[in-house]
Scaffold this motif. Structure first.
Motif, mmCIF file in Angstrom:
data_model
loop_
_atom_site.group_PDB
_atom_site.id
_atom_site.type_symbol
_atom_site.label_atom_id
_atom_site.label_comp_id
_atom_site.label_asym_id
_atom_site.label_seq_id
_atom_site.Cartn_x
_atom_site.Cartn_y
_atom_site.Cartn_z
ATOM 1 N N GLU A 58 7.417 -9.690 4.468
ATOM 2 C CA GLU A 58 8.366 -9.964 3.337
ATOM 3 C C GLU A 58 8.029 -10.901 2.396
ATOM 4 O OE1 GLU A 58 12.937 -10.602 3.949
ATOM 5 O OE2 GLU A 58 11.822 -12.412 4.127
ATOM 6 N N ASN A 59 8.061 -10.336 1.175
ATOM 7 C CA ASN A 59 8.018 -11.344 0.127
ATOM 8 C C ASN A 59 9.141 -11.227 -0.780
ATOM 9 O OD1 ASN A 59 7.378 -12.935 -2.139
ATOM 10 N ND2 ASN A 59 5.508 -11.666 -2.869
ATOM 11 N N PRO A 60 10.231 -12.178 -0.743
ATOM 12 C CA PRO A 60 11.448 -12.076 -1.478
ATOM 13 C C PRO A 60 11.323 -11.919 -2.830
ATOM 14 C CG PRO A 60 11.634 -13.557 0.350
ATOM 15 C CD PRO A 60 10.205 -13.318 0.102
ATOM 16 N N SER A 61 10.207 -12.248 -3.481
ATOM 17 C CA SER A 61 9.825 -12.455 -4.732
ATOM 18 C C SER A 61 9.159 -11.223 -5.119
ATOM 19 C CB SER A 61 9.301 -13.654 -5.371
ATOM 20 O OG SER A 61 7.976 -13.822 -4.762
ATOM 21 N N ALA A 62 8.884 -10.190 -4.547
ATOM 22 C CA ALA A 62 7.895 -8.926 -4.716
ATOM 23 C C ALA A 62 8.654 -8.208 -5.801
ATOM 24 C CB ALA A 62 7.838 -8.272 -3.478
ATOM 25 N N VAL A 63 7.791 -7.715 -6.576
ATOM 26 C CA VAL A 63 8.181 -7.110 -7.745
ATOM 27 C C VAL A 63 7.893 -5.432 -7.334
ATOM 28 C CG1 VAL A 63 7.958 -6.184 -10.322
ATOM 29 C CG2 VAL A 63 7.778 -8.630 -9.429
ATOM 30 N N VAL A 64 8.858 -4.487 -7.773
ATOM 31 C CA VAL A 64 8.631 -2.990 -7.467
ATOM 32 C C VAL A 64 8.296 -2.612 -8.703
ATOM 33 C CG1 VAL A 64 9.774 -0.948 -6.727
ATOM 34 C CG2 VAL A 64 10.343 -3.261 -5.407
ATOM 35 N N LEU A 65 7.154 -1.943 -8.728
ATOM 36 C CA LEU A 65 6.425 -1.413 -9.990
ATOM 37 C C LEU A 65 6.780 -0.098 -10.220
ATOM 38 C CD1 LEU A 65 2.960 -2.815 -9.618
ATOM 39 C CD2 LEU A 65 4.754 -3.805 -11.056
ATOM 40 N N PRO A 66 6.731 0.498 -11.288
ATOM 41 C CA PRO A 66 6.937 1.951 -11.693
ATOM 42 C C PRO A 66 5.973 2.766 -10.862
ATOM 43 C CG PRO A 66 7.244 0.585 -13.735
ATOM 44 C CD PRO A 66 6.635 -0.227 -12.569
ATOM 45 N N GLU A 67 6.201 4.004 -10.619
ATOM 46 C CA GLU A 67 5.382 4.925 -9.762
ATOM 47 C C GLU A 67 4.215 5.113 -10.845
ATOM 48 O OE1 GLU A 67 6.829 8.495 -8.640
ATOM 49 O OE2 GLU A 67 8.573 7.688 -7.309
ATOM 50 N N ARG A 68 3.056 5.158 -10.338
ATOM 51 C CA ARG A 68 1.619 5.879 -10.966
ATOM 52 C C ARG A 68 1.576 4.751 -12.206
ATOM 53 N NH1 ARG A 68 1.169 12.381 -10.282
ATOM 54 N NH2 ARG A 68 2.063 12.425 -8.410
ATOM 55 N N THR A 69 1.561 3.624 -11.892
ATOM 56 C CA THR A 69 1.039 2.644 -13.017
ATOM 57 C C THR A 69 0.072 1.712 -12.517
ATOM 58 O OG1 THR A 69 2.948 1.149 -12.081
ATOM 59 C CG2 THR A 69 3.396 2.507 -13.872
ATOM 60 N N VAL A 70 -0.555 1.733 -11.216
ATOM 61 C CA VAL A 70 -1.486 0.744 -10.567
ATOM 62 C C VAL A 70 -2.154 1.483 -9.665
ATOM 63 C CG1 VAL A 70 -0.428 -1.386 -11.308
ATOM 64 C CG2 VAL A 70 -0.079 -0.362 -9.008
ATOM 65 N N THR A 71 -3.560 0.841 -9.286
ATOM 66 C CA THR A 71 -4.035 1.583 -8.221
ATOM 67 C C THR A 71 -3.501 1.023 -6.806
ATOM 68 O OG1 THR A 71 -5.655 -0.634 -8.104
ATOM 69 C CG2 THR A 71 -6.167 1.353 -9.342
ATOM 70 N N GLY A 72 -3.875 1.625 -5.836
ATOM 71 C CA GLY A 72 -3.204 1.225 -4.556
ATOM 72 C C GLY A 72 -2.553 2.452 -3.808
ATOM 73 N N LEU A 73 -1.481 2.140 -3.071
ATOM 74 C CA LEU A 73 -0.882 3.331 -2.308
ATOM 75 C C LEU A 73 -0.434 4.365 -3.052
ATOM 76 C CD1 LEU A 73 -0.148 3.804 0.689
ATOM 77 C CD2 LEU A 73 1.874 2.815 0.305
ATOM 78 N N TYR A 74 -0.521 5.476 -2.729
ATOM 79 C CA TYR A 74 -0.022 6.688 -3.174
ATOM 80 C C TYR A 74 1.005 6.946 -1.994
ATOM 81 C CZ TYR A 74 1.297 11.526 -4.784
ATOM 82 O OH TYR A 74 1.824 12.449 -4.988
ATOM 83 N N HIS A 75 0.587 7.373 -0.865
ATOM 84 C CA HIS A 75 1.494 7.197 0.250
ATOM 85 C C HIS A 75 0.447 7.238 1.324
ATOM 86 C CE1 HIS A 75 0.265 11.931 -0.142
ATOM 87 N NE2 HIS A 75 -0.174 11.302 1.164
ATOM 88 N N PHE A 76 1.330 6.667 2.531
ATOM 89 C CA PHE A 76 0.696 6.698 4.098
ATOM 90 C C PHE A 76 1.592 7.808 4.737
ATOM 91 C CE2 PHE A 76 4.209 3.840 4.642
ATOM 92 C CZ PHE A 76 4.699 4.388 5.804
#
Length: 285
Positions: A58-76
């Motif tokens: 948990e990171n209570p200040s985490a920002v949820v980004l719009p889909e397909r805007t950064v590298t990283g997870l597409y899905h597991f």
């Protein structure tokens, strides 16, 4: 260059999420995981009560980004033991009112959804390996046809389960990357994964060990040279690649250091930063 050991698999996935309480409600009641261990800010989840498949922090200040805007997870991707279990999972998702995507990929049947933080999830069941086909260039023939939803629900019948079945594993992980050639250089030339799907028309590359249809999917659907996920965003922290013996771990470690990639030894395994997705990989036994 030596190829990666054919018994290599994906282990568990670690995600940063905004609210542990919210995520546990989703992953337990909707997906069907069990909590193995929990602290104030982290939880380890499994299907069988023993093997950890997902770690939440948990990171209570985490920002949820719009889909397909950064590298990283597409899905597991959560791999179920058989088609009936996929039907049971589908019924549970429908009963929980979850918005679903789906695709019959010829080698597998898959359902797609997102968790409360926008992390992509695939739940799927493989078709028998004897039915998988390759084209003249050695790529697995994969389609995106509609799933036979009615057939899956018929397979499940009246059976309902609140938990994922024993035998459930993380079958693969799919990543947004900056560049497919650079991804190939890292994952195949350095680590030794085999290319099993060079889908240039889809801007995707699928790689695996031991002839699987893919352990890792790589794409540039967030845009070539997309920026990395910011440190304060929800999403993938790291995922583990499980190697079968200490000799293979030593080989992979040497290949990484010889290629100039800095590694870090931690309790969880040998860590390296994936240069194309921005996520970290932990190599474990």
């Amino acid at each position: 260059m030596t190829g990666i050991h054919r018994d290599t698999t994906i282990g568990y996935v670690k995600l940063t999420i905004k609210s542990l309480e919210r995520s546990l409600a989703f992953y337990q009641h909707v997906i069907g995981f069990q909590v193995v261990s929990q602290t104030d800010h982290t939880a380890e989840l499994s299907a069988d009560g023993k093997q950890v498949l997902l770690v939440l922090e948990e990171n209570p200040s985490a920002v949820v980004l719009p889909e397909r805007t950064v590298t990283g997870l597409y899905h597991f991707a959560i791999l179920l033991p058989d088609r009936k279990e996929l039907g049971i999972a589908l019924a549970r998702l429908i009963e929980n009112g979850i918005a679903l995507g789906q695709g019959d990929h010829a080698v597998s049947e898959a359902l797609y959804l997102s968790d409360p933080d926008g992390n992509g999830i695939e739940i799927y069941a493989d078709r028998p390996r004897s039915t998988w086909r390759r084209d003249s260039e050695g790529n697995y023939v994969m389609t995106t046809a509609p799933v036979d939803v009615e057939g899956l629900l018929e397979e499940a019948g009246a059976e309902r389960k609140s938990r994922l079945p024993e035998g459930t594993v993380i079958g693969h992980i799919h990543l947004h990357v900056t560049d497919l050639q650079e991804a190939k250089a890292f994952y195949t030339d350095v680590l030794g994964f085999d290319i099993v799907g060079n889908y240039a028309g889809m801007s995707a590359l699928f790689i695996s060990a031991g002839g699987y249809h893919h352990h890792i999917g790589l794409n540039i659907w967030a845009g070539k040279n997309a920026p990395p996920k910011p440190a304060n965003a929800s999403g993938l922290d790291y995922y583990t690649i499980v190697l079968p013996d200490p000799e293979e771990l030593s080989r992979v470690t040497k290949a990484l250091t010889d290629a100039g990639y800095p590694i870090e030894e931690k309790q969880e395994g040998i860590f390296v930063k994936d240069p194309v997705s921005g996520a970290h990989i932990a190599f474990t036994l």
